[in-house]
Scaffold this active site. Structure first.
Site, PDB file in Angstrom:
ATOM      1  N   SER A 110       0.864  -1.163   0.000  1.00  0.00           N
ATOM      2  CA  SER A 110       0.000   0.000   0.000  1.00  0.00           C
ATOM      3  C   SER A 110       0.904   1.217   0.000  1.00  0.00           C
ATOM      4  CB  SER A 110      -0.920  -0.013   1.223  1.00  0.00           C
ATOM      5  OG  SER A 110      -1.804   1.085   1.200  1.00  0.00           O
ATOM      6  N   LYS A 166      -9.290  -4.067 -14.289  1.00  0.00           N
ATOM      7  CA  LYS A 166      -9.845  -3.240 -15.355  1.00  0.00           C
ATOM      8  C   LYS A 166     -10.230  -1.864 -14.802  1.00  0.00           C
ATOM      9  CE  LYS A 166     -13.867  -3.040 -13.563  1.00  0.00           C
ATOM     10  NZ  LYS A 166     -14.486  -1.736 -13.210  1.00  0.00           N
TER      11      LYS A 166
END
Length: 339
Positions: A36, A97
């Site tokens: 992260s 996506k």
């Protein structure tokens, strides 16, 4: 015994959590690391999902020599820089996506992966979902004759503020990239790259598309046209985040049709119509459905393939190019477009 494929995860949000959950039911997959942009976020995600190596930077994950492949999730603008960083570090990449914000970025990723002989795919799970694969097989066998039309809708009403990813241009907001990518991917799967693109949209106050309607045209003689495609075909597609839509799809042919139910982008069944015969085809699966592109990516890694036939680069680029054309017509621009 086959050694497990060791995964790294970029991002710690909802989709990343579902993906990790699905990898838990893939026998030869191991989630080794998560990255992260903060130690706290990575640490919490790692603890919750029992991941041994949390990293507070993308760079640290890219440098981990034990990671075989990286799944990139997170906000749309993060896909390109994260995927490119991982490819530059020699990692295979499965990217959520839309793979990038525009076709130029996507073409660059494909070029980098090809140059370095690394696996790269967009995690367009619709193309790998078992029910959709079964529908493709039936179409290929001539079950509905020549395919003349595809229609699909992905719309829902979301009560979100201007800072939300759906409405924020800086986050690649708008219905098209978040939702419309699925109808477009379905049309691409059955027809290939369109010859004509026509779109209109309802824009939000922030300048992104709250709802978009798309008409794609397909002429004869296209080199990528599937064998089942009629000489002249079309796709009618809609997407919106301010409308309660059906979220269904239909593949129509000269002898019948296939109806995909609500949630068409990850169905567990479909209905086949041939004349007066109606057949419900059940194709159930466990989990969320996100494991199927992961399984295909792992198969490719073991086979030494840098591109998946189920998730080919050409299909990804065709959809990204079409979305660029649509955004040009409806007047939606992102800060990254000027970079």
């Amino acid at each position: 015994m086959t050694d497990p494929i060791r995964w790294g995860i970029v991002a710690t949000g909802h989709i990343a959590a579902q993906f990790v959950s699905d990898l838990g039911i893939v026998e030869d997959a191991e989630v080794l690391a998560v990255a992260s942009r903060s130690d706290d976020s990575a640490g919490r995600f790692a603890t919750e999902h029992q991941i041994p190596r949390p990293y507070g930077t993308w760079e640290a994950l890219a440098a981990d020599p034990d990671v075989d492949i990286v799944y990139v999730a997170g906000p749309h603008p993060a896909h390109y820089p994260a995927a490119r960083m991982m490819l530059a570090a020699g990692k295979a990449v499965l990217c959520e996506k839309p793979i990038t914000l525009n076709a130029t970025q996507a073409e660059d990723l494909v070029a980098v992966a090809t140059e370095h002989r690394l696996f790269l795919a967009e995690a367009m799970w619709t193309r790998t979902i078992p029910a959709v694969r079964r529908a493709v097989d039936l179409v290929a066998d001539g079950a509905i004759g020549e395919v003349t039309a595809v229609s699909a809708d992905f719309s829902f009403a979301a009560a979100v503020g201007p800072e939300h990813r759906l409405r924020n241009p800086a986050l690649g907001g708008g219905a098209l990239l978040d939702l419309g990518v699925y109808p477009l991917a379905l049309a691409q799967l059955f027809f290939g790259r369109p010859d004509t693109v026509s779109a209109s949209a309802r824009l939000s106050p922030e300048g992104v598309d709250a709802g978009t309607g798309i008409l794609l045209g397909y002429r004869p003689g296209r080199p990528d046209a599937p064998s089942w495609c009629a000489d002249m075909a079309y796709a009618t597609l809609t997407c919106a985040f301010d409308t309660n839509g059906a979220t269904t799809a239909t593949i129509a042919g000269t002898l019948g049709r296939i109806d995909l139910p609500a949630g068409f982008h990850h169905p567990r069944s479909f209905t086949l119509h041939r004349g007066n015969v109606v057949e419900v085809v059940e194709v159930p699966y466990e989990g969320h459905g996100l494991r199927f592109p992961a399984i295909e990516a792992m198969r490719c890694l073991r086979a030494g393939e840098i591109e998946s036939p189920l998730l080919p680069h050409a299909a990804t680029l065709a959809v990204m190019t079409t979305m660029d054309e649509i955004r040009g017509q409806i007047g939606v621009n992102y800060p990254a477009d000027a970079a």
